[in-house]
Design an enzyme around this catalytic site. Structure first.
Site, PDB file in Angstrom:
ATOM      1  N   THR A   1      12.413   0.719   4.168  1.00  0.00           N
ATOM      2  CA  THR A   1      12.169   2.026   4.781  1.00  0.00           C
ATOM      3  C   THR A   1      12.494   1.954   6.278  1.00  0.00           C
ATOM      4  OG1 THR A   1       9.906   1.564   5.476  1.00  0.00           O
ATOM      5  CG2 THR A   1      10.218   2.289   3.195  1.00  0.00           C
TER       6      THR A   1
ATOM      7  N   HIS B   1      10.346   2.040   8.596  1.00  0.00           N
ATOM      8  CA  HIS B   1       9.160   1.548   9.305  1.00  0.00           C
ATOM      9  C   HIS B   1       9.563   0.551  10.408  1.00  0.00           C
ATOM     10  CE1 HIS B   1       4.863   0.917   9.642  1.00  0.00           C
ATOM     11  NE2 HIS B   1       5.022  -0.378   9.578  1.00  0.00           N
TER      12      HIS B   1
HETATM   13  N1  INI Z   1       4.394  -5.930  12.397  1.00  0.00           N
HETATM   14  C1  INI Z   1       5.189  -6.946  12.771  1.00  0.00           C
HETATM   15  O1  INI Z   1       4.875  -7.670  13.733  1.00  0.00           O
HETATM   16  N2  INI Z   1       6.354  -7.187  12.104  1.00  0.00           N
HETATM   17  C2  INI Z   1       6.765  -6.420  11.047  1.00  0.00           C
HETATM   18  O2  INI Z   1       7.844  -6.705  10.469  1.00  0.00           O
HETATM   19  C3  INI Z   1       5.935  -5.335  10.646  1.00  0.00           C
HETATM   20  N3  INI Z   1       6.312  -4.506   9.521  1.00  0.00           N
HETATM   21  O3  INI Z   1       7.401  -4.693   8.972  1.00  0.00           O
HETATM   22  O4  INI Z   1       5.574  -3.624   9.116  1.00  0.00           O
HETATM   23  C4  INI Z   1       4.720  -5.121  11.352  1.00  0.00           C
HETATM   24  N4  INI Z   1       3.883  -4.110  11.005  1.00  0.00           N
HETATM   25  C5  INI Z   1       2.533  -4.040  11.486  1.00  0.00           C
HETATM   26  C6  INI Z   1       2.438  -3.362  12.844  1.00  0.00           C
HETATM   27  O5  INI Z   1       2.928  -4.204  13.876  1.00  0.00           O
HETATM   28  C7  INI Z   1       0.987  -3.014  13.188  1.00  0.00           C
HETATM   29  O6  INI Z   1       0.222  -4.191  13.251  1.00  0.00           O
HETATM   30  C8  INI Z   1       0.345  -2.067  12.181  1.00  0.00           C
HETATM   31  O7  INI Z   1       1.163  -0.939  11.957  1.00  0.00           O
HETATM   32  C9  INI Z   1      -1.033  -1.585  12.694  1.00  0.00           C
HETATM   33  O8  INI Z   1      -0.873  -0.841  13.910  1.00  0.00           O
END
Ligand code: INI
Length: 137
Positions: free
Chosen positions: A69, A71
């Site tokens: 996605t 994201h």
């Molecule tokens: N956080 C990361 O450090 N790396 C990623 O690849 C990632 N993905 O892919 O979702 C990720 N998501 C979590 C994000 O950083 C936050 O901790 C979460 O959304 C809460 O605010």
């Protein structure tokens, strides 16, 4: 500071960073490792640490891996923009050591396998910046 998300990669970046600091004579007593949940949380804490007056530099280590996605774009974009903002606000170097990769394999290569260790490089950049600022003042 190191994100816990993608810990397999980020722990290698952190090890590389600490190795670089040790090789440049920075002892453990002058290194604090602060953990945040993910790359998205890095900017707020980087800003807080940078402005605290306690640190010569703040190293931001994380790893964002592209999924199916969009994201990835939000997390990587927020981390990059937020760290840039923190660097402008804090009066100390705030170093961008967040990998943004398409695959886990790419990330691992940049965390100590084939393509060096970006954590090590980030720490060297921090040392260079600290020394540069000391000369400029
Ligand atoms: N956080 C990361 O450090 N790396 C990623 O690849 C990632 N993905 O892919 O979702 C990720 N998501 C979590 C994000 O950083 C936050 O901790 C979460 O959304 C809460 O605010």
């Amino acid at each position: 500071m190191a994100a816990r998300f993608n810990g397999l990669v980020v722990d290698q970046l952190a090890a590389g960073a600490v190795d670089a600091l040790h090789r440049h004579g920075v002892g453990d007593d002058r290194i604090d490792v602060v953990r945040v949940p993910g790359a998205y949380e890095i900017p707020l804490v980087a800003r807080r640490l940078g402005k605290s007056g306690k640190y010569a530099a703040v190293l931001c280590l994380g790893c964002v891996i592209r999924g199916d996605t969009d994201h990835y774009d939000y997390v990587a974009g927020a981390a990059a923009n937020g760290i840039a903002g923190a660097a402008h606000e804090a009066d100390v170097p705030v170093i961008f050591g967040v990998l943004t990769c398409d695959t886990l394999e790419q990330a691992l290569q940049r965390a100590g396998a084939k393509a060096g260790n970006k954590g090590f490089e980030a720490a060297v950049a921090a040392i260079e910046m600290v020394n540069l600022l000391a000369k400029l003042l």
